[in-house]
Motif scaffolding. Structure first.
Motif, short mmCIF file in Angstrom:
data_model
loop_
_atom_site.label_atom_id
_atom_site.label_comp_id
_atom_site.label_asym_id
_atom_site.label_seq_id
_atom_site.Cartn_x
_atom_site.Cartn_y
_atom_site.Cartn_z
N GLY A 1 -0.76 3.30 1.83
CA GLY A 1 -0.12 3.60 2.29
C GLY A 1 -0.19 5.22 0.43
N ASP B 1 7.36 5.75 -1.70
CA ASP B 1 7.16 6.86 -0.84
C ASP B 1 6.39 7.58 -1.63
N ARG C 1 -0.75 -3.17 1.79
CA ARG C 1 -0.03 -2.15 1.95
C ARG C 1 -0.07 -1.12 0.66
N LEU D 1 9.28 -3.09 -9.78
CA LEU D 1 9.20 -3.78 -7.14
C LEU D 1 9.79 -5.44 -7.98
N GLY E 1 7.46 -8.93 -2.85
CA GLY E 1 7.83 -8.31 -1.77
C GLY E 1 8.21 -7.52 -1.69
N ASP E 2 8.50 -6.51 -2.46
CA ASP E 2 9.43 -4.99 -2.61
C ASP E 2 8.81 -4.68 -1.45
N PRO E 3 9.44 -3.07 -0.62
CA PRO E 3 8.83 -2.39 -0.42
C PRO E 3 8.25 -1.80 -1.14
N PHE E 4 7.17 -0.59 -1.47
CA PHE E 4 6.48 0.64 -2.28
C PHE E 4 7.49 1.50 -2.15
N THR F 1 -0.10 -7.68 -1.02
CA THR F 1 0.75 -6.59 -1.54
C THR F 1 -0.39 -5.08 -1.66
#
Length: 249
Positions: A46, A14, A42, A6, A9-12, A39
């Motif tokens: 999740g 799933d 988020r 990552l 700022g990258d999304p995790f 971060t």
């Protein structure tokens, strides 16, 4: 399977994409990124948490199964029940929330987890969770005896989801009293479970059990949308523990 890297700022990925039992580190989801407040928000929303040692990159995990303490299943064993009764009746003893977060997390960092010789609460993690605390997302539950910090724990709160992180004790049962206070507080505010991340004998003895990751992530997503409670402890919350079933002798 290649581990995703990552950038800030990258999304995790799933949580279901975490490494399985056939991989070198079951539950490992990704590496890299940053430990800033957005971060971490988020991640926890999740069902993901950071866990790494000194010299490693930031590692993100979502274990399957997940260890969870359902607040209606907390085991208040006879010995702890007696200790708690003495604690509550003693005017020198009290539970505080968030009065010494920095002291609590640093004491936890000096107390290795069960079965571990070192700490995962490295200085980078301490700084990150102090910032998370300043943002109102991380909290400390503290046991005070005669004006001294005797034990406690710190946790994360997103909406009506609570995630236990680590605990420490300087006086026998002081950390268990802090956990009992957290359970009482959660029950008083309609919070039905506390994430414990990984299975340990100690947590299992207190009533925590494993649940499938998918069910856990779905529960967190639902609870994260609700308004968070006001983090202040009052002695009236102890009454919630009187509603728990007494364990068999």
């Amino acid at each position: 399977m290649k581990l995703p890297w990552l950038d800030p700022g990258d999304p995790f990925p799933d949580a279901s994409q975490a490494w399985g039992e056939d991989q070198p580190a079951p539950g490992l989801l990704a590496a890299g990124g940053v430990l800033d407040v957005p971060t971490l928000e988020r991640a926890y929303g999740g069902g993901i948490f950071p866990w790494f040692s000194e010299g490693q990159p930031i590692l993100w995990w979502s274990t399957d199964p997940r260890m969870v303490l359902f607040t209606q299943e907390f085991r208040l064993h006879r010995s702890l029940r007696k200790t708690l009764a003495r604690f509550i009746a003693d005017p020198r003893c009290e539970v505080r929330f968030d009065s010494a977060f920095e002291r609590v997390i640093r004491a936890c960092a000096a107390s290795p987890r069960e079965g571990q010789s070192g700490t995962w609460i490295v200085p980078e993690m301490v700084r990150a969770y102090e910032a998370f605390h300043a943002a109102g997302r991380a909290h400390s539950v503290e046991t005070w005896i005669d004006g001294e910090l005797a034990g406690g724990l710190y946790c994360v709160n997103i909406g009506r989801a609570v995630f236990g992180e680590s605990m420490f004790t300087r006086v026998p049962d002081a950390s268990k009293i802090a956990l009992a206070a957290l359970v009482a507080f959660c029950r008083a505010h309609g919070i039905d479970c506390i994430d414990c991340q990984q299975n340990t004998r100690h947590l299992a003895s207190l009533g925590a059990r494993e649940v499938p990751r998918g069910a856990f992530v779905a529960a967190v997503a639902q609870r994260a949308k609700l308004p968070p409670p006001h983090w202040q402890f009052t002695p009236v919350y102890w009454r919630e523990l009187q509603l728990l079933p007494k364990p068999a002798a």
